[in-house]
Design an enzyme around this catalytic site. Structure first.
Site, mmCIF file in Angstrom:
data_model
loop_
_atom_site.group_PDB
_atom_site.id
_atom_site.type_symbol
_atom_site.label_atom_id
_atom_site.label_comp_id
_atom_site.label_asym_id
_atom_site.label_seq_id
_atom_site.Cartn_x
_atom_site.Cartn_y
_atom_site.Cartn_z
ATOM 1 C CE LYS A 1 -5.515 -1.618 11.072
ATOM 2 N NZ LYS A 1 -4.621 -1.433 9.901
ATOM 3 N N GLY B 1 2.029 4.662 3.847
ATOM 4 C CA GLY B 1 2.982 3.785 3.180
ATOM 5 C C GLY B 1 3.981 4.561 2.348
ATOM 6 C CE LYS C 1 -6.713 -4.125 -5.845
ATOM 7 N NZ LYS C 1 -8.049 -4.334 -5.257
ATOM 8 C CE1 TYR D 1 -10.065 -0.686 9.898
ATOM 9 C CE2 TYR D 1 -10.426 0.482 11.964
ATOM 10 C CZ TYR D 1 -9.666 0.256 10.831
ATOM 11 O OH TYR D 1 -8.489 0.957 10.648
ATOM 12 N N GLY E 1 0.804 -1.218 0.000
ATOM 13 C CA GLY E 1 0.000 0.000 0.000
ATOM 14 C C GLY E 1 0.835 1.265 0.000
ATOM 15 C CB ALA E 2 4.338 1.878 -0.714
ATOM 16 C CB SER E 3 0.293 3.734 -4.494
ATOM 17 O OG SER E 3 -0.928 3.415 -3.852
ATOM 18 N NE ARG E 4 -4.142 6.520 -2.961
ATOM 19 C CZ ARG E 4 -4.597 5.480 -3.669
ATOM 20 N NH1 ARG E 4 -4.904 4.349 -3.039
ATOM 21 N NH2 ARG E 4 -4.742 5.532 -4.960
ATOM 22 N N GLY E 5 -0.402 7.943 1.067
ATOM 23 C CA GLY E 5 -0.607 7.965 2.508
ATOM 24 C C GLY E 5 0.605 7.578 3.329
#
Length: 277
Positions: free
Chosen positions: A167, A18, A37, A163, A12-16
């Site tokens: 988590k 990460g 993704k 949730y 999940g390193a494409s944003r935020g």
């Protein structure tokens, strides 16, 4: 402290958060595998694995964007194989990818329940399992999951049990694997923000800019992660960290630079939903 030459696989390193962790590592010249993704821009969540790779390279690191669905075993295996083929091994795994839905029991569609379980708990287990054979060969191997501290008080389950279960599944993976692989020297830890963070997800999906303005920038989590990943893996494992706590241990006492709204005081910030007042 330095991550120079180390290889990090970050889901999940494409944003935020990460991407923030990836950029902090890149400043040392680290190798970053962007396992996510997003290959086309989302209408409300900007950033792709390719745009993140450009930012990582610009920051001084080496980037390898790999289209990865952490729900799929073969997809994760391919990402790990490409990481090892390109960089020769894996030093760090960051389980950052996550799915969130804060609906109550009667309102939550089962497909959303399944998604959270598959991405959060199962994804963390799967990525850890596939990276471990390579982490065993690293000089200071770490697995870090963006997961909350375990607390069985009903308050954390009441409003969004599905949730919380998902988590906490990530958290329990870290707790169990820390003991399982303690003798092999692989560190397993969890890290969680003390306050709400300003991310595209919060701005566009979970409360809006007014909500995120009462929080901090993701760089505080990135700086805390950086500190953890530089600690000796045999001495730092099985812990549930809060970002501010980590930085205080590193000697930081002024957190003003992380605040989104500089006019707010520290006690006016919005605590994260898994943090006690």
């Amino acid at each position: 402290m330095s991550l120079t030459g180390k290889t990090l696989l970050i889901t999940g390193a494409s944003r935020g958060v990460g991407k923030a962790i990836a950029l902090r590592a890149a400043r040392d010249g680290a190798n970053v595998v962007i396992a996510a993704k997003t290959v086309e821009p989302h209408p409300r969540l900007p950033g792709t694995i390719y745009s993140a790779a450009e930012e990582i390279e610009a920051a001084g690191g080496k980037a390898l964007p790999v289209v990865t669905d952490i729900r799929d075993e073969e997809s994760v295996e391919r990402a790990v194989e490409k990481a090892v083929e390109r960089f020769g091994g894996i030093d760090v795994l960051v389980n950052n990818a996550s799915a969130i839905n804060l609906s109550g029991t009667l309102e939550l569609p089962m497909k959303r329940y399944d998604l959270m379980q598959q991405v959060n708990a199962r994804g963390t287990f799967l990525c850890s399992q596939k990276c471990l054979p390579h982490l065993f060969n690293a000089p200071n191997p770490h697995v870090l999951s963006l997961a909350p501290p375990l607390d069985m008080h009903p308050r954390w389950f009441r409003d969004h049990p599905a949730y919380t279960i998902a988590k906490y599944g990530m958290s329990m993976c870290m707790l169990g694997m820390a003991e399982e692989f303690r003798d092999r020297g692989v560190a397993f830890n969890a890290l969680w923000p003390r306050t709400l963070l300003k991310t595209a997800a919060v701005d566009n999906l979970l409360g809006g800019p007014e909500m995120s303005a009462r929080g901090r920038y993701p760089t505080i989590v990135a700086d805390a992660a950086y500190a953890i990943l530089n600690r000796p893996s045999r001495e730092c494992t099985g812990r549930f960290f809060i970002d501010e706590q980590v930085l205080r241990e590193e000697g930081v006492s002024d957190f003003a630079a992380y605040r989104v709204d500089s006019d707010l005081s520290e006690d006016q910030l919005q605590l994260d939903l898994f943090v006690r007042p």
